[in-house]
Write an enzyme that holds these catalytic residues in place. Structure first.
Site, mmCIF file in Angstrom:
data_model
loop_
_atom_site.group_PDB
_atom_site.id
_atom_site.type_symbol
_atom_site.label_atom_id
_atom_site.label_comp_id
_atom_site.label_asym_id
_atom_site.label_seq_id
_atom_site.Cartn_x
_atom_site.Cartn_y
_atom_site.Cartn_z
ATOM 1 N N ASP A 146 -7.461 -4.142 -5.159
ATOM 2 C CA ASP A 146 -7.054 -2.826 -4.656
ATOM 3 C C ASP A 146 -5.656 -2.431 -5.134
ATOM 4 O O ASP A 146 -5.331 -1.238 -5.246
ATOM 5 C CB ASP A 146 -7.033 -2.801 -3.120
ATOM 6 C CG ASP A 146 -8.152 -3.567 -2.452
ATOM 7 O OD1 ASP A 146 -8.554 -4.617 -2.989
ATOM 8 O OD2 ASP A 146 -8.590 -3.148 -1.381
ATOM 9 N N ASP A 157 0.791 -1.228 0.000
ATOM 10 C CA ASP A 157 0.000 0.000 0.000
ATOM 11 C C ASP A 157 0.825 1.280 0.000
ATOM 12 O O ASP A 157 0.301 2.363 0.307
ATOM 13 C CB ASP A 157 -0.966 0.001 1.184
ATOM 14 C CG ASP A 157 -2.163 -0.901 0.928
ATOM 15 O OD1 ASP A 157 -2.682 -0.879 -0.202
ATOM 16 O OD2 ASP A 157 -2.568 -1.625 1.844
#
Length: 392
Positions: free
Chosen positions: A175, A110
């Site tokens: 994602d 991330d």
């Protein structure tokens, strides 16, 4: 001709906003006023807000790595850029400095979310090299997670954690498309193609393996890291392995629209169009544009809505409208009108965040029907994009 039609559409939409009709889109100063109490709390506690707790008080990210930590400084950078008020810049700088050391972490994927939405916004607005250098360090850390056999960047590490208990070996989540923007930016800033090359390989592998025939996306694809073969297709945050988790569809829509921006590869544009088609034609997609947390949730229409997914979709559709024919801009405007209504948006004194009614992870029993900082980020980004596309 497309630009002329788009211009007329935008002027019509923005005209209705200025006319005082129901559904007006709020301006940056109004939104900044709403968020100012949260900014004051962040300054006081010197922490980064994420959501609220059961008592309605701010819940902060911890001192350890948190995938949402970049969104609050991103919110502040957007408000500084839109209002010119230095206090938002000061808070953006102070909050992102709290996690700058995380740029060197190689244990999670991330870094794109975290550093592109914070330091990336900072560099975009200020052009200061110190912000660019942090972005490049984060990009260099992120590419260490790429595996040639799978053609993907690994999402979660597996070990003595819930991911490991699922039996996964090399999980990749939809994602992860959102982290590719940092890599594309790194190549543009340095002239080094290796970052973008990895982003393209990941996007292509995901396009091949993550999607069903109807263009809906699985949440998790687990690979064998030694052979690259698919071990399973599952979900972590959706209702079921074969369901369409709403925020996952939003990440996919946004991700391939963004990939087209950098590459002009028509395969990405067509993928974004197909994903959009799935969303808007689904019988469970509400007319007001804010999806249920999963398109296949069993308790629709009583199922929770997800404002975060809606905001991501709106921002993506505004950009997609610049590349493709269709009613994408009108779709985005419908979403933004709904999110800006009393049902979804707080005013000053009503709550710390801008938007209510987002969903983190129902299967984990976590952050259900609460404000989420990333919902605010993409809502502000969408409003900013709508303003820019109108030429204001």
């Amino acid at each position: 001709m497309k630009k002329i039609i788009l211009g007329i559409t935008v002027l019509a939409l923005m005209g209705s906003c200025r006319s005082g009709q129901k559904g007006d889109l709020p301006g940056a100063r109004e939104l900044a006023e709403t968020l100012d109490p949260l900014r004051e709390q962040a300054v006081k506690h010197r922490k980064i807000p994420r959501t609220i707790d059961e008592a309605g008080q701010v819940k902060w990210t911890g001192e350890r790595y948190d995938w949402t930590e970049g969104f609050w400084p991103g919110v502040c950078w957007i408000l500084f850029d839109q209002t010119g008020d230095e206090k938002w810049k000061e808070e953006a700088v102070a909050s992102q400095e709290q996690f700058v050391a995380h740029k060197d972490l190689t244990t999670d994927h991330d870094l794109g979310f975290i550093f592109n939405c914070s330091y990336g916004k900072a560099y975009q607005i200020t052009k200061e090299d110190r912000y660019k250098e942090v972005m490049l360090d984060a990009a260099s850390s992120l590419v260490t997670r790429f595996n040639e056999k799978t053609g993907c960047i690994q999402s979660w590490d597996v070990g003595d954690n819930w991911q490991g208990k699922r039996g996964w070996e090399f999980p990749v989540i939809i994602d992860n498309l959102m982290n590719l923007e940092l890599l594309f930016e790194a190549s543009e800033l340095t002239g080094d193609p290796r970052y973008a090359d990895i982003a393209v390989k990941h996007a292509n592998t995901t396009m091949k393996n993550h999607f069903r025939e109807d263009a809906s996306s699985y949440h998790v694809v687990d690979y064998d890291p030694l052979t690259g073969k698919i071990r399973s297709r599952e979900t972590a945050q959706g209702y079921a392995d074969e369901s369409a988790w709403a925020r996952g569809q939003a990440w996919a829509l946004y991700g391939y629209t963004m990939c087209y921006r950098y590459t002009r590869d028509k395969a990405y544009l067509e993928m974004a169009e197909r994903i959009s088609g799935f969303i808007i034609s689904h019988p469970n997609y509400p007319d007001d544009g804010v999806p249920y947390w999963d398109f296949d949730a069993p308790d629709i229409p009583e199922a929770p809505r997800d404002a975060s997914a809606a905001a991501i979709m709106a921002s993506a559709w505004i950009e997609l409208s610049e590349y493709s024919e269709g009613d994408y801009l009108q779709r985005a405007h419908t979403v933004l009108e709904t999110l800006s209504s009393d049902r979804f948006r707080n005013r000053r004194g009503e709550g710390y965040f801008l938007l209510r009614h987002s969903v983190g992870s129902i299967p984990h029993g976590n952050e259900i029907d609460v404000p989420l900082v990333y919902a605010d980020y993409y809502y502000l980004e969408a409003l900013e994009r709508m303003k820019k596309i109108s030429g204001e």
